[in-house]
Motif scaffolding. Structure first.
Motif, PDB file in Angstrom:
ATOM      1  N   LYS A  20      40.424  52.041 -19.966  1.00 27.19           N
ATOM      2  CA  LYS A  20      40.479  51.115 -21.087  1.00 27.19           C
ATOM      3  C   LYS A  20      39.067  50.628 -21.385  1.00 27.19           C
ATOM      4  CE  LYS A  20      45.002  50.705 -19.596  1.00 27.19           C
ATOM      5  NZ  LYS A  20      45.709  50.768 -18.320  1.00 27.19           N
ATOM      6  N   PRO A  21      38.799  50.200 -22.632  1.00 24.18           N
ATOM      7  CA  PRO A  21      37.454  49.666 -22.907  1.00 24.18           C
ATOM      8  C   PRO A  21      37.127  48.519 -21.940  1.00 24.18           C
ATOM      9  CG  PRO A  21      38.682  49.951 -24.942  1.00 24.18           C
ATOM     10  CD  PRO A  21      39.654  50.185 -23.821  1.00 24.18           C
ATOM     11  N   ASP A  22      35.881  48.489 -21.496  1.00 20.05           N
ATOM     12  CA  ASP A  22      35.473  47.458 -20.544  1.00 20.05           C
ATOM     13  C   ASP A  22      35.722  46.072 -21.146  1.00 20.05           C
ATOM     14  OD1 ASP A  22      33.913  46.897 -17.977  1.00 20.05           O
ATOM     15  OD2 ASP A  22      32.909  45.651 -19.475  1.00 20.05           O
ATOM     16  N   ARG A  28      32.996  52.089 -23.859  1.00 20.70           N
ATOM     17  CA  ARG A  28      34.168  52.957 -24.011  1.00 20.70           C
ATOM     18  C   ARG A  28      34.217  54.011 -22.900  1.00 20.70           C
ATOM     19  NH1 ARG A  28      39.333  54.548 -25.604  1.00 20.70           N
ATOM     20  NH2 ARG A  28      39.313  54.048 -23.402  1.00 20.70           N
ATOM     21  N   ALA A  29      33.061  54.652 -22.592  1.00 21.07           N
ATOM     22  CA  ALA A  29      33.056  55.521 -21.408  1.00 21.07           C
ATOM     23  C   ALA A  29      33.204  54.620 -20.183  1.00 21.07           C
ATOM     24  CB  ALA A  29      31.763  56.311 -21.338  1.00 21.07           C
ATOM     25  N   THR A  30      33.763  55.158 -19.117  1.00 19.25           N
ATOM     26  CA  THR A  30      33.963  54.335 -17.929  1.00 19.25           C
ATOM     27  C   THR A  30      32.615  53.999 -17.291  1.00 19.25           C
ATOM     28  OG1 THR A  30      36.117  55.304 -17.536  1.00 19.25           O
ATOM     29  CG2 THR A  30      35.033  54.283 -15.648  1.00 19.25           C
ATOM     30  N   PRO A  31      32.273  52.710 -17.183  1.00 21.29           N
ATOM     31  CA  PRO A  31      30.992  52.355 -16.552  1.00 21.29           C
ATOM     32  C   PRO A  31      30.993  52.691 -15.054  1.00 21.29           C
ATOM     33  CG  PRO A  31      31.869  50.518 -17.835  1.00 21.29           C
ATOM     34  CD  PRO A  31      32.971  51.533 -17.706  1.00 21.29           C
ATOM     35  N   ILE A  32      29.816  52.998 -14.528  1.00 21.16           N
ATOM     36  CA  ILE A  32      29.659  53.200 -13.084  1.00 21.16           C
ATOM     37  C   ILE A  32      29.351  51.831 -12.478  1.00 21.16           C
ATOM     38  CG2 ILE A  32      28.394  54.425 -11.276  1.00 21.16           C
ATOM     39  CD1 ILE A  32      27.543  56.439 -13.518  1.00 21.16           C
ATOM     40  N   TYR A  33      30.340  51.246 -11.836  1.00 23.38           N
ATOM     41  CA  TYR A  33      30.146  49.918 -11.221  1.00 23.38           C
ATOM     42  C   TYR A  33      29.525  50.119  -9.842  1.00 23.38           C
ATOM     43  CZ  TYR A  33      32.991  47.910 -14.920  1.00 23.38           C
ATOM     44  OH  TYR A  33      33.487  47.504 -16.140  1.00 23.38           O
TER      45      TYR A  33
ATOM     46  N   SER B 156      42.999  51.862 -26.726  1.00 25.96           N
ATOM     47  CA  SER B 156      41.583  51.903 -27.078  1.00 25.96           C
ATOM     48  C   SER B 156      41.106  50.508 -27.459  1.00 25.96           C
ATOM     49  CB  SER B 156      41.370  52.878 -28.249  1.00 25.96           C
ATOM     50  OG  SER B 156      42.140  52.453 -29.349  1.00 25.96           O
ATOM     51  N   LYS B 157      41.948  49.509 -27.157  1.00 23.52           N
ATOM     52  CA  LYS B 157      41.577  48.121 -27.481  1.00 23.52           C
ATOM     53  C   LYS B 157      41.137  47.390 -26.216  1.00 23.52           C
ATOM     54  CE  LYS B 157      42.899  48.119 -31.864  1.00 23.52           C
ATOM     55  NZ  LYS B 157      42.419  49.488 -32.144  1.00 23.52           N
TER      56      LYS B 157
END
Lengths: 428, 191
Positions: A20-22, A28-33, B156-157
């Motif tokens: 899901k969006p952060d 939008r891409a999955t962040p590297i935490y 996508s929200k």
């Protein structure tokens, strides 16, 4: 049916499930935490997290938001209730067994498994007092006969390494249900694109993400998927799940977490205390790989079938073990369990025996001579001169690693180039 | 309502509407599931009123425990039942007699009583059975995704946070159906 209730397809889940969006940045891409730890909102929030009363992040050995996206992604693709990402496929197996077994307990395993798993079960597990009993997937009655009051689980591979073997998951699930124990299926070689073991009665699915799910030969990783199907409290055989846990002030995990209690037990009793956490960076690379799983896996299978057919016509080749071939011993099981393709890892035999095997792996120029499988690159190994060289000839044959055997993992290169490399190496 | 499978929109609608929840069968013990749900829902902004005759008059996390639903001196939007399935009917009967009548009867995971559900629905109440409001809130807010659980949603929200840090999220962002868990749904129906 309302639009919100349409069930999305496999490719859609491969891209979207878990990601899901952060919530803070909108990324939008999955962040590297890439962090060890997470600050608490306040003292009470910290207490809730440590007491498992709230969902959230504490410390990357127990959970990490990048790894969590990977967990939900694979769980969704397999049709399971929850996942647990872990440092390797081997670690996944240890943590699963740690949740199920007490010293002196037994589990039944198919003797057609990845050599590393055979080794782990035969030797490493002895130190924990976990005893493996071997059974033959080509004779289901051997599983039935192996059941004793000490049996706590059955372990099989869907498509078995070194390739060419399709296990009758549904038949073995029936044995497991009758014995009142969970069926664990290693689905590494098939991936959920080709086969979803939970549909055939698996209670737990494990993966080496290192192979086709990651798919690019760049990251070691493992996964445990909880199908949510097993009743851990019914026979009171699994104290990690059905008894009050002293680690969590008397909480009973099955009662508290219901159909995802097994995944929670693996996380808060296994991963937390044994420690094989997956790096968030590896999770990110594997997630990126999974986004193209359906495209890659189909191409892997199509290339592998073409190569297997080509090899079976060659004068240098004695036999090819690939279930996608029409006359193969496992052809009927392949049509049932892996109708889209029989995977990309298989073995074949050279008429020239040991020397021909050594010559072939020495002469290839595009294939890489190495021990992994499930890469974009085509891979080759001659087990008798490498992974199995310390065994006697008789032991080699029994392990499917006779002197004439070559194992291939077919990659995503152009089919003609893969075949041309094998041809020049066979005739050089 | 089909009580084997609830649309996410139905659950989301309930959790976005109710504000005051009476929890029947509440346990003040910190390792019990009802305590988990009690604390979690309060932290998400709900008013939760514990009900347990064995602990009536005590205060837990600042909330007074009542012996029975009719003793609660304020309107209730939802009754959450943490009791064995066979005990659900008398709880629903009491809930129906409350004025104003609660809008929702919710029976916890493993609790299912079709007779009680039919009675509640005949009296204009919405019913949820064999579900946990904490798990459902976690699923629809995406909070549960942090522990690797298949939320069975895609979106996508961006979820909005409730403040007090980023680890508490709201329910206002929309989602669509995600990966299903058919096998577990079938297994749950077996004895």
């Amino acid at each position: 049916m309302a639009d919100a209730e349409r069930i999305p397809g496999f490719a859609t889940l491969s891209i979207h499930a878990g990601a899901k969006p952060d919530p803070t940045t909108g990324a939008r891409a999955t962040p590297i935490y890439q962090t060890t730890s997470f600050v608490f909102d306040d003292v009470d929030h910290a207490a809730s997290l440590f007491g498992l009363q709230a969902f959230g992040n504490i410390y990357t050995r127990i959970g990490n938001p990048t790894c969590a996206v990977l967990e939900e992604r694979v769980a969704a693709l397999e049709g399971g209730t929850a996942g647990l990402a872990i440092a390797s496929g081997h670690a996944a197996q240890v943590v699963v067994m740690h949740a199920l077994m007490m010293p002196g307990d037994e589990f039944i395993a198919s003797k057609k498994l990845y050599g590393g798993s055979i080794n782990q079960f035969n030797h490493s597990y002895k130190n924990f007092g976990w005893n493996v009993v071997w059974a033959d997937p080509d004779d289901i009655s051997t599983f039935e006969k192996a059941v004793t009051p000490k049996t706590k689980a059955i372990f099989i591979e869907s498509l078995a390494n070194p390739g060419g073997i399709v296990t009758d998951i549904e038949a073995i699930a029936t044995v497991a249900r009758k014995a009142g124990v969970p069926l664990i299926v290693d689905n590494t070689l098939a991936t959920p694109y080709l086969c979803k073991p939970i549909d055939y009665g698996a209670d737990i699915v494990v993966h080496s993400l290192t192979k086709f799910l990651g798919g690019h030969g760049n990251s070691i990783g493992g996964m445990i998927v909880d199908a949510g199907t097993f009743n851990w409290s019914r026979d009171r055989k699994y104290p990690m799940l059905c008894e009050p846990r002293p680690e969590y002030s008397g909480m009973v995990l099955h009662e508290t977490f219901g159909n995802f209690a097994f995944a929670i037990a693996c996380r808060v009793l296994g991963l937390r205390d044994l420690g094989p956490a997956l790096s968030p960076f590896n999770a990110f690379l594997i997630l990126t790989g999974i986004e193209t799983l359906s495209l890659r896996m189909q191409r892997h299978c199509d290339n592998a079938l073409a190569v297997a057919e080509w090899l079976s016509q060659r004068p240098e080749v004695a036999w090819v073990s690939y279930p996608g071939l029409a006359n193969d011993k496992y052809s009927a099981l392949a049509r049932k369990y892996v109708p889209k393709g029989s995977g990309a890892v298989f073995t074949f035999g050279l008429k020239g025996g040991y020397d021909a095997g050594v010559k072939l792996v020495s002469n290839v120029k595009l294939f890489s001579h190495l021990a992994n499988i499930g890469d974009t690159r085509s891979l080759i190994i001659h087990p008798a001169s490498t992974t199995h060289r310390q065994l006697s000839d008789a032991q080699k044959v029994q392990a499917g690693a006779g002197p004439d055997v070559v194992r291939l993992s077919i990659g995503l290169e152009d089919r003609n180039d893969i075949v041309a490399d094998l041809e020049q190496a066979l005739t050089a | 309502m089909n009580h084997d499978s609830y649309p996410d929109s139905y659950i989301r609608g309930i959790l976005n509407t109710v504000k005051t929840i009476a929890m029947v069968g509440f346990s003040p013990k910190e390792n019990r599931p009802s305590y988990f749900v009690f604390k979690y829902l309060m932290e998400r902004g709900y008013r939760v009123i514990p009900v347990n005759p064995g602990h009536a008059g005590k205060e837990v996390l600042g909330q007074k425990v009542y012996a029975s639903l009719p003793d609660i001196p304020e309107p209730i939007d939802m009754v959450d039942i943490f009791r064995a399935s066979e005990s659900a009917l008398p709880v629903v009967q009491k809930a129906i007699s409350l004025k104003p009548r609660p809008q929702v009867v919710w029976m916890q995971l493993t609790v299912r009583n079709d007779e009680a559900a039919a009675l509640a629905e005949a009296n204009g109440m919405k019913v949820v059975m064999n579900r946990c409001p904490k798990i459902e809130y976690g699923r629809l807010s995406s909070e549960i995704s942090w522990i690797g659980v298949n939320s069975r949603t895609l979106t996508s929200k961006r979820a909005h946070t409730l403040g007090k840090g980023v680890q508490r999220m709201g329910l206002t962002h929309d989602t669509v159906q995600g990966g299903t868990t058919a096998a577990t749904d079938i297994a749950q129906k077996k004895p």
